[in-house]
Design an enzyme around this catalytic site. Sequence first.
Site, PDB file in Angstrom:
ATOM      1  N   LYS A  40     -15.025  25.879  10.111  1.00  0.00           N
ATOM      2  CA  LYS A  40     -13.602  25.744  10.711  1.00  0.00           C
ATOM      3  C   LYS A  40     -12.826  24.614  10.068  1.00  0.00           C
ATOM      4  O   LYS A  40     -11.693  24.638  10.031  1.00  0.00           O
ATOM      5  CB  LYS A  40     -13.619  25.618  12.242  1.00  0.00           C
ATOM      6  CG  LYS A  40     -14.552  26.468  13.261  1.00  0.00           C
ATOM      7  CD  LYS A  40     -14.611  25.813  14.543  1.00  0.00           C
ATOM      8  CE  LYS A  40     -15.726  26.272  15.208  1.00  0.00           C
ATOM      9  NZ  LYS A  40     -16.241  25.514  16.335  1.00  0.00           N
ATOM     10  N   ASP A 107     -13.273  22.153   3.136  1.00  0.00           N
ATOM     11  CA  ASP A 107     -13.027  21.001   3.373  1.00  0.00           C
ATOM     12  C   ASP A 107     -13.564  19.935   2.398  1.00  0.00           C
ATOM     13  O   ASP A 107     -12.934  18.973   2.101  1.00  0.00           O
ATOM     14  CB  ASP A 107     -13.027  20.984   4.941  1.00  0.00           C
ATOM     15  CG  ASP A 107     -14.552  21.163   5.359  1.00  0.00           C
ATOM     16  OD1 ASP A 107     -15.253  21.413   4.454  1.00  0.00           O
ATOM     17  OD2 ASP A 107     -14.771  21.106   6.628  1.00  0.00           O
ATOM     18  N   ASP A 110     -20.211  18.426  -0.364  1.00  0.00           N
ATOM     19  CA  ASP A 110     -21.242  17.512  -0.370  1.00  0.00           C
ATOM     20  C   ASP A 110     -22.647  17.828  -0.903  1.00  0.00           C
ATOM     21  O   ASP A 110     -22.486  17.611  -2.254  1.00  0.00           O
ATOM     22  CB  ASP A 110     -21.778  17.535   1.305  1.00  0.00           C
ATOM     23  CG  ASP A 110     -22.401  16.230   1.763  1.00  0.00           C
ATOM     24  OD1 ASP A 110     -22.384  15.324   1.045  1.00  0.00           O
ATOM     25  OD2 ASP A 110     -23.169  16.735   2.857  1.00  0.00           O
ATOM     26  N   LYS A 138     -18.082  14.818  -2.431  1.00  0.00           N
ATOM     27  CA  LYS A 138     -18.819  13.483  -2.322  1.00  0.00           C
ATOM     28  C   LYS A 138     -20.046  13.944  -3.447  1.00  0.00           C
ATOM     29  O   LYS A 138     -21.066  14.304  -3.270  1.00  0.00           O
ATOM     30  CB  LYS A 138     -19.641  13.404  -1.224  1.00  0.00           C
ATOM     31  CG  LYS A 138     -18.807  13.192   0.036  1.00  0.00           C
ATOM     32  CD  LYS A 138     -20.006  12.885   1.254  1.00  0.00           C
ATOM     33  CE  LYS A 138     -19.267  13.010   2.663  1.00  0.00           C
ATOM     34  NZ  LYS A 138     -20.245  13.184   3.731  1.00  0.00           N
ATOM     35  N   PHE A 159     -19.405   9.282   6.189  1.00  0.00           N
ATOM     36  CA  PHE A 159     -19.192  10.606   6.979  1.00  0.00           C
ATOM     37  C   PHE A 159     -17.658  10.548   7.439  1.00  0.00           C
ATOM     38  O   PHE A 159     -17.451   9.511   7.891  1.00  0.00           O
ATOM     39  CB  PHE A 159     -20.171  10.481   8.224  1.00  0.00           C
ATOM     40  CG  PHE A 159     -20.090  12.068   8.696  1.00  0.00           C
ATOM     41  CD1 PHE A 159     -20.928  12.813   8.460  1.00  0.00           C
ATOM     42  CD2 PHE A 159     -19.384  12.254   9.951  1.00  0.00           C
ATOM     43  CE1 PHE A 159     -20.800  14.139   8.945  1.00  0.00           C
ATOM     44  CE2 PHE A 159     -18.999  13.407  10.533  1.00  0.00           C
ATOM     45  CZ  PHE A 159     -20.165  14.471   9.992  1.00  0.00           C
TER      46      PHE A 159
HETATM   47  P1  IMP Z   1     -22.858  21.289   1.630  1.00  0.00           P
HETATM   48  O1  IMP Z   1     -23.238  22.446   1.834  1.00  0.00           O
HETATM   49  O2  IMP Z   1     -23.767  19.930   1.753  1.00  0.00           O
HETATM   50  O3  IMP Z   1     -21.837  21.132   0.518  1.00  0.00           O
HETATM   51  O4  IMP Z   1     -22.013  20.946   2.983  1.00  0.00           O
HETATM   52  C1  IMP Z   1     -20.570  21.245   3.166  1.00  0.00           C
HETATM   53  C2  IMP Z   1     -20.443  21.037   4.605  1.00  0.00           C
HETATM   54  O5  IMP Z   1     -20.963  19.857   5.327  1.00  0.00           O
HETATM   55  C3  IMP Z   1     -18.858  21.192   5.111  1.00  0.00           C
HETATM   56  O6  IMP Z   1     -18.210  22.160   5.087  1.00  0.00           O
HETATM   57  C4  IMP Z   1     -18.985  20.153   6.430  1.00  0.00           C
HETATM   58  O7  IMP Z   1     -19.179  21.080   7.261  1.00  0.00           O
HETATM   59  C5  IMP Z   1     -20.112  19.503   6.274  1.00  0.00           C
HETATM   60  N1  IMP Z   1     -19.869  17.998   5.857  1.00  0.00           N
HETATM   61  C6  IMP Z   1     -20.403  17.264   4.866  1.00  0.00           C
HETATM   62  N2  IMP Z   1     -20.093  16.212   4.795  1.00  0.00           N
HETATM   63  C7  IMP Z   1     -19.004  15.943   5.833  1.00  0.00           C
HETATM   64  C8  IMP Z   1     -18.635  14.655   6.285  1.00  0.00           C
HETATM   65  O8  IMP Z   1     -18.403  13.692   6.014  1.00  0.00           O
HETATM   66  N3  IMP Z   1     -17.720  14.889   7.625  1.00  0.00           N
HETATM   67  C9  IMP Z   1     -17.812  16.184   8.121  1.00  0.00           C
HETATM   68  N4  IMP Z   1     -18.468  17.407   7.827  1.00  0.00           N
HETATM   69  C10 IMP Z   1     -19.233  17.277   6.615  1.00  0.00           C
END
Ligand code: IMP
Length: 184
Positions: A40, A107, A110, A138, A159
């Site tokens: 979302k 959004d 990560d 990040k 975070f």
């Molecule tokens: P990835 O698969 O690790 O790249 O994660 C992406 C998802 O992790 C994002 O869509 C968020 O839902 C969650 N996420 C990663 N870092 C944060 C943060 O600092 N705050 C909130 N959600 C995060």
Amino acid sequence: MPELKVLISRDQIASRVAEIGADITRDLSGQPVIFVGVLKGAAIFLADLARQVQLDASFDFIGVSSYGNRPSPAQELQHGWDSTGEVRLTKDVDQSMRDRNVILVEDILDTGLTLNFLKRVLLGHQPKSLRIVALLDKPSRRKQPMQADYVGFAIPDEFVVGYGLDYAEQYRNLPDICVVPRPV
Ligand code: IMP
């Protein structure tokens, strides 16, 4: 409730979103696009970005979750989301992506697991083109290589919440992007 510190203000977000919108308008040169937001967290970003793009546009949304091993909110805050890579689709797009210019709107980038997964899913729908836009990145957390075509802000390994991003489903409606302090 933890004390939140503003990392990126609403004004900084608005001007960067306008810049990205102008870049997309230029790069797509008059072609129609479909924005696909990742639920979302990307909903607010998509709504603002789409209004800065001067092209014919439609919207769709896609949903994912990590396979049963997403940590508790407290663990997530301390260590980040260290998923094992098993991302699963909870909602596919509603419309056909075939031969369309798709802009996947996320959004935050990560570890890269989610966007690598979604890129595969969307390419399977045979779009004409696929571009990825992430409001936040990040880079130090990456586990799988992934580069978005458009990035709003590179941020350190903190975070963050607000402007769509949550901590245990809270804070999505904060207008600024804020850091949640990690417990010591
Ligand atoms: P990835 O698969 O690790 O790249 O994660 C992406 C998802 O992790 C994002 O869509 C968020 O839902 C969650 N996420 C990663 N870092 C944060 C943060 O600092 N705050 C909130 N959600 C995060």
